[in-house]
Design an enzyme around this catalytic site. Structure first.
Site, PDB file in Angstrom:
ATOM      1  N   HIS A   1       0.650  -7.485  -0.439  1.00  0.00           N
ATOM      2  CA  HIS A   1       0.678  -6.141   0.547  1.00  0.00           C
ATOM      3  C   HIS A   1       0.551  -4.973  -0.443  1.00  0.00           C
ATOM      4  O   HIS A   1       1.121  -4.712  -1.418  1.00  0.00           O
ATOM      5  CB  HIS A   1       1.846  -6.313   1.120  1.00  0.00           C
ATOM      6  CG  HIS A   1       1.851  -4.435   2.026  1.00  0.00           C
ATOM      7  ND1 HIS A   1       1.234  -4.520   2.974  1.00  0.00           N
ATOM      8  CD2 HIS A   1       3.118  -3.843   1.757  1.00  0.00           C
ATOM      9  CE1 HIS A   1       1.767  -3.389   3.424  1.00  0.00           C
ATOM     10  NE2 HIS A   1       2.956  -2.591   3.167  1.00  0.00           N
TER      11      HIS A   1
ATOM     12  N   CYS B   1      -4.099  -2.645   4.462  1.00  0.00           N
ATOM     13  CA  CYS B   1      -2.992  -1.875   3.731  1.00  0.00           C
ATOM     14  C   CYS B   1      -4.222  -1.342   2.434  1.00  0.00           C
ATOM     15  O   CYS B   1      -3.796  -0.710   1.539  1.00  0.00           O
ATOM     16  CB  CYS B   1      -2.175  -2.952   3.625  1.00  0.00           C
ATOM     17  SG  CYS B   1      -2.040  -4.333   2.849  1.00  0.00           S
TER      18      CYS B   1
ATOM     19  N   HIS C   1       2.794   3.473   3.621  1.00  0.00           N
ATOM     20  CA  HIS C   1       1.802   2.126   3.382  1.00  0.00           C
ATOM     21  C   HIS C   1       1.561   1.675   5.171  1.00  0.00           C
ATOM     22  O   HIS C   1       2.126   2.640   5.729  1.00  0.00           O
ATOM     23  CB  HIS C   1       2.723   0.739   2.868  1.00  0.00           C
ATOM     24  CG  HIS C   1       3.280   0.775   3.552  1.00  0.00           C
ATOM     25  ND1 HIS C   1       4.081  -0.538   4.472  1.00  0.00           N
ATOM     26  CD2 HIS C   1       5.125   1.562   3.730  1.00  0.00           C
ATOM     27  CE1 HIS C   1       5.413  -0.753   4.639  1.00  0.00           C
ATOM     28  NE2 HIS C   1       5.481   0.558   4.131  1.00  0.00           N
TER      29      HIS C   1
END
Length: 162
Positions: free
Chosen positions: A23, A113, A35
């Site tokens: 991530h 992301c 994010h």
């Protein structure tokens, strides 16, 4: 749990190691990151957050890095600085914060992301995770095709000898 890396600087890309993928977030100062998180993403959820990969929308969030990472390892990873000049840190933070709270299109392949943070830092939307996975699948498919052809040739040769 952080890796033994230096304290992030404003504008740094942060790679958080989840189960089976990474991530990505961008450090904006005072312990916070911005994010892209699908609504089902639970900060620090680790393996359970992989379910977020099927979402079609996401929300841009500003949260403490410690909360987003949870118990997962993370590191500073400005891996494209040698290829693309990063924008000035103040500009990265300004545009990151302008996105906070927005609901945006999410796609594991085109708008994830990693794409989001690379766009903020470099003005280049890219995801090496996607590129690496597509390359691996293509190579594996090619190998399987060659093995299939080889197997068919062996079977034909065996039939012809009988």
């Amino acid at each position: 749990m952080a890796l033994s890396s230096p304290t992030p600087k404003v504008g740094d890309l942060i790679e958080i190691f989840r189960f089976g993928y990474s991530h990505w977030a961008i450090y904006v100062g005072n312990g916070y990151v911005v994010h892209l998180a699908p609504p089902s993403e639970i900060a620090g959820a680790g393996a359970s957050s992989i379910l977020s990969t099927v979402a079609e929308t996401a929300i841009v969030k500003k949260e403490l890095l410690s909360k987003v990472a949870g118990g997962d390892r993370y590191r500073i990873n400005n891996k494209h600085d040698d290829k693309y000049p990063p924008l000035p840190a103040n500009k990265i933070v300004k545009q990151a914060e302008e996105w906070v709270g927005r609901k945006v299109r999410y796609s594991l392949i085109h708008d994830n992301c990693e794409h989001f943070v690379n766009e903020l830092r470099y003005r280049v939307s890219r995801s090496d995770q996607v590129t690496d996975t597509v390359t691996t699948v293509a190579v594996a498919s090619g190998v399987l095709a060659v093995l299939g052809i080889f197997g068919m040739a062996l079977a034909r040769s065996k039939r012809e000898r009988q």
